[in-house]
Design an enzyme around this catalytic site. Structure first.
Site, PDB file in Angstrom:
ATOM      1  N   ASP A 295     -18.329 -15.835  10.236  1.00 26.28           N
ATOM      2  CA  ASP A 295     -18.303 -14.503   9.639  1.00 26.28           C
ATOM      3  C   ASP A 295     -19.226 -13.613  10.471  1.00 26.28           C
ATOM      4  O   ASP A 295     -19.964 -14.084  11.345  1.00 26.28           O
ATOM      5  CB  ASP A 295     -18.710 -14.548   8.147  1.00 26.28           C
ATOM      6  CG  ASP A 295     -18.159 -13.328   7.399  1.00 26.28           C
ATOM      7  OD1 ASP A 295     -17.772 -12.334   8.052  1.00 26.28           O
ATOM      8  OD2 ASP A 295     -18.117 -13.358   6.154  1.00 26.28           O
TER       9      ASP A 295
HETATM   10  C1  BGC Z   1     -16.850 -10.154   5.765  1.00 25.55           C
HETATM   11  C2  BGC Z   1     -15.563 -10.824   6.143  1.00 25.55           C
HETATM   12  C3  BGC Z   1     -14.786  -9.952   7.098  1.00 25.55           C
HETATM   13  C4  BGC Z   1     -15.648  -9.661   8.303  1.00 25.55           C
HETATM   14  C5  BGC Z   1     -14.947  -8.856   9.371  1.00 25.55           C
HETATM   15  C6  BGC Z   1     -17.624  -9.643   6.973  1.00 25.55           C
HETATM   16  O1  BGC Z   1     -18.685  -8.840   6.597  1.00 25.55           O
HETATM   17  O2  BGC Z   1     -17.636 -11.053   5.015  1.00 25.55           O
HETATM   18  O3  BGC Z   1     -14.811 -11.122   5.006  1.00 25.55           O
HETATM   19  O4  BGC Z   1     -13.587 -10.575   7.457  1.00 25.55           O
HETATM   20  O5  BGC Z   1     -16.793  -8.962   7.865  1.00 25.55           O
HETATM   21  O6  BGC Z   1     -14.764  -7.554   9.015  1.00 25.55           O
END
Ligand code: BGC
Length: 769
Positions: A295
């Site tokens: 993530d």
């Molecule tokens: C979130 C994810 C997301 C990623 C990319 C993160 O802050 O937890 O769910 O896919 O950002 O945008």
């Protein structure tokens, strides 16, 4: 340079949709083109790569951070040209993706294309209900169609990878991201996980409209302590395997190309550096051949968690644990080559990760078709097919929580009589932006048809008289607008009251400590209800709200979640009975925050107040039983609950045998058939969702008081009936036993078919050795 021709006109897009929708039956899974040829291509490339080029394939950057204020690298475009970036995300138009692709293909030595990712969560430009709302449909085929549609729209802009579905089990409505998932149940969660994967990935990955799915957030993210986003989790291995992992496993089995490692720590080990979940379970036990992306900066964050004191260690620990691609930490690119040179990271592990990424790039056909044709400047959300699907999805997501009689008949559906005086009140009635919910991608509020607009059109068409008062703001504390609202209610025969949370009060970093209506909306509700006029309360939110007062005093309550672009028309059709509400809760609705976590598939205690299915009455002193002094232990509305405008009856459940052997179940040689007849006993056509629950007693470890193990939507005309049949075999009856083996054990099995988790009469089956 070859460019791939993607249908650019709305009509062509619609045709493509129709064709792919038809070819995308429930049994289709994302398939890789001939594995041997893919592997040969990958090995050839891998053999030519330098250490830096390999690390480059594992480096993912957000386009904003290449050029914008959140810059984590100063030479982003140069890195793309140098083959030092494997994936970019947040580029949203074909022009952008083509431009970056050209830098990568023309600029880099080996011409490896970029894989473009994006959070396409509940639609791209055509925004469907939030995932929690979609899950309330209990209709995986519908969800598959929305995912397919989103894939077609996103892929036309060069995006071939979505960070969806979120398959985190959520038992805590304070956690804002409950909005992004399918609720609290692993069986249902697994069914939806498969549906999303099928929809996004289509029948073949090399179909230009297929996009790779990413099951996230692996794993346990939804169990954040206190519901505070990103927080620590403590989950036993049995609960992990039995509750939190199944939707991920289902996604992997359905062919999901990628998984995203989560922010939370699990039993002290950050999920983005957890070798047990990432390598042992996912890659070894499940045989996952795709790749794991971290993530956003979660590799760097393991330093804050406290398991790495410097960047090189963070990179090494995450990589060795099994995270293949680095989203936005900018640690793999600078550190992996030296870590390999110094022997701290084996070359085999590096090759394994790069292979996983290249395999998907080859499978998608990116080498043959790296570019997309820039689509015409039309809005795909305007297509009649987009609107029809968004309308259908919204209608199926609504859950009718209450519908009491006012006079002789239940308040809903309303009859659109000429001259009927309606008042529409509340801050959500015209909240176009709110209807999109969180992570609404490329959705635009100007595409939204609000309840106010749709109701005004309907009133005009049918000659009804509609007045409108906002009453208050979503989080407002001023009661200046109350008088106007009360006056509007007094002058009406029926009031539709649109209350709830703003569209951005759920989602990431949007946890709440309270589950009530924000601001002074509760006071507005009481003032309007105090007029004595019949009130239909429409609740918009990304989580279940605890509204015990409304439940007691308001005759009709419709849970609308955030319904997406067709919010208004779908609500109007439902309110006037052109569509029968068929949604069912996929999360328990608490009475108060103090009850949280509250979920239906809990374990029993030795001192239950009352046995949930009437078994084994307690001999305990009624004082010394589980529960609260100041609150009951039951939810306000249970999992599976949802009313219809018609009524259904259930016959006693029928089981194919009274005894079955655990050995033959374990060998996959036998199964049990459970059936019941559902009858529409009302006066209107309607859809019922029959739910199969089980409980097993006498086993090596305690099992939940009830567990969903099957469901079926049945549409019935008045007076009609249908027998629903379910098979219970190894997959449904096994669990992680005392030896931490997934097996069916001997015991007394109770099975029943019911309209929600609190109803139904069990039949007993002995599972013998
Ligand atoms: C979130 C994810 C997301 C990623 C990319 C993160 O802050 O937890 O769910 O896919 O950002 O945008």
């Amino acid at each position: 340079m070859k460019t791939h021709r993607t249908p650019s006109s709305p009509a062509a897009l619609a045709l493509l949709l129709l064709a792919t929708t038809l070819s995308c039956g429930p049994s289709v899974r994302g398939a890789e083109p001939a594995r041997a040829s893919v592997d040969a291509r990958v090995e050839e490339l891998l053999g030519q790569m330098t250490l830096e080029e390999k690390a480059g394939q594992l480096n993912q950057l957000s386009v904003g951070s290449l050029t914008g204020p959140a810059r984590i690298v100063t030479n982003g475009e140069e890195l793309v040209r140098g083959g030092r970036v494997g994936s970019l995300f947040n580029a949203v138009t074909a022009r952008e993706t083509n431009d970056y692709q050209k830098m990568a293909i023309d600029g880099s030595r080996l011409h490896v294309p970029i894989l473009f990712g994006l959070d396409v969560i509940h639609g791209f430009r055509t925004v469907f209900p939030i995932p929690l709302g979609l899950s309330a449909s209990w209709d995986p085929d519908l969800v598959e169609r929305t995912a397919r549609w989103a894939a077609i729209e996103a892929s036309s802009q060069g995006i071939r990878w979505t960070f969806s579905p979120m398959v985190d089990i959520a038992r805590d409505p304070r956690w804002g991201r409950i909005a992004e998932g399918a609720g609290e149940d692993p069986y249902l969660g697994a069914a939806f996980a498969r549906a999303y994967v099928r929809g996004y990935q289509g029948a073949r990955l090399d179909d230009p409209s297929s996009i790779i799915a990413c099951a996230k957030h692996y794993v346990g993210y939804g169990a954040a302590e206190g519901g505070r986003d990103y927080n620590t989790t403590e989950i036993s291995e049995r609960t992990l395997r039995g509750v939190y992992l199944p939707p991920f496993h289902a996604a992997v089995d359905a062919g999901a190309g990628t998984l995203m490692s989560a922010f939370n720590s699990l039993d002290g080990v950050p999920s983005s550096a957890n070798a047990f979940t990432l390598t042992q379970v996912l890659k070894h036990e499940w045989g996952f051949r795709g790749f794991v992306v971290s993530d956003w900066t979660s590799i760097r964050e393991i330093m804050l968690h406290g398991i790495a004191n410097d960047e090189a260690t963070a990179a090494r620990k995450s990589f060795l644990a099994g995270v293949d691609m680095d989203m936005q930490s900018n640690l793999y690119l600078p550190f992996l080559p030296d870590l390999v040179r110094s022997g701290l990271v084996p070359m085999d592990r590096l090759d394994d990760a790069v292979r996983r990424v290249l395999r998907l790039k080859v499978s998608l056909g990116l080498f043959e078709r790296p570019y997309v044709e820039v689509p015409a400047d039309s809005n795909p959300a305007d297509l009649p097919e987009s609107r029809a699907l968004a309308l259908r999805a919204a209608e199926e997501s609504f859950v009718l929580l209450e519908n009491r009689r006012v006079g002789r008949a239940p308040l809903l559906p309303l009859s659109p009589a000429r001259g009927l005086k309606l008042a529409l009140i509340g801050p959500m009635a015209d909240g176009a932006e709110d209807m999109l919910g969180s992570w609404s991608g490329q959705g635009e509020s100007r595409d939204v048809v609000t309840l106010r607009r749709a109701l005004a059109e309907r009133a005009k068409h049918d000659g009804m008289r509609l007045s409108f008062a906002r009453g208050t703001d979503v989080s407002g504390h001023s009661s200046v607008g109350f008088a106007e609202a009360v006056e509007a209610a007094r002058g009406a025969e029926v009031v539709v009251l649109a209350l709830g949370e703003s569209g951005k009060s759920s989602g990431e970093a949007s946890s709440r400590s309270r589950l009530d209506l924000p601001g002074n909306q509760q006071e507005l509700l009481e003032a309007v209800t105090g007029t004595g006029k019949p009130v239909v309360l429409v609740v918009f939110s990304g989580r279940p709200l605890a509204l015990p007062w409304a439940s007691e005093h308001v005759p009709a309550i419709l849970m609308a979640w955030f319904p997406g672009l067709q919010a208004g028309p779908a609500l109007v059709e439902t309110l006037f009975g052109d569509s029968d509400p068929s949604g069912r809760l996929t999360v328990s609705v608490p009475r108060s925050v103090g009850q949280v976590p509250i979920y239906y598939n809990s374990l029993n205690t030795g001192r239950p107040r009352i046995d949930p299915i009437g078994l084994g009455s307690t001999k305990a002193d009624p004082y010394y039983v589980t529960g609260y002094l100041d609150e009951t232990s039951t939810p306000l509305y249970p999992f599976g609950h949802g009313l219809s405008y018609t009524a259904f009856s259930y016959s006693p459940v029928h089981v194919s045998t009274a005894e079955i052997s655990a050995a033959s179940l374990n060998a996959g040689k036998d199964s049990l058939t459970v059936s019941a007849e559902i009858r529409n006993t009302g006066t209107r056509e309607g859809t019922e969702t029959a739910q199969l629950y089980v409980r097993i007693r006498g086993t090596s470890v305690a099992r939940p008081v009830k567990e969903l193990k099957g469901f079926q939507r049945v549409r019935l005309a008045p007076g009609d009936s249908r027998r629903v049949e379910f098979k219970l075999g190894r997959d449904e009856l096994s669990f992680w036993n005392i030896n931490m083996e997934d097996a069916v054990e001997a015991g007394s099995l109770y099975v029943w078919v019911a309209p929600d988790c609190e109803q139904g009469q069990p039949a007993k089956v002995e599972i013998v050795q």
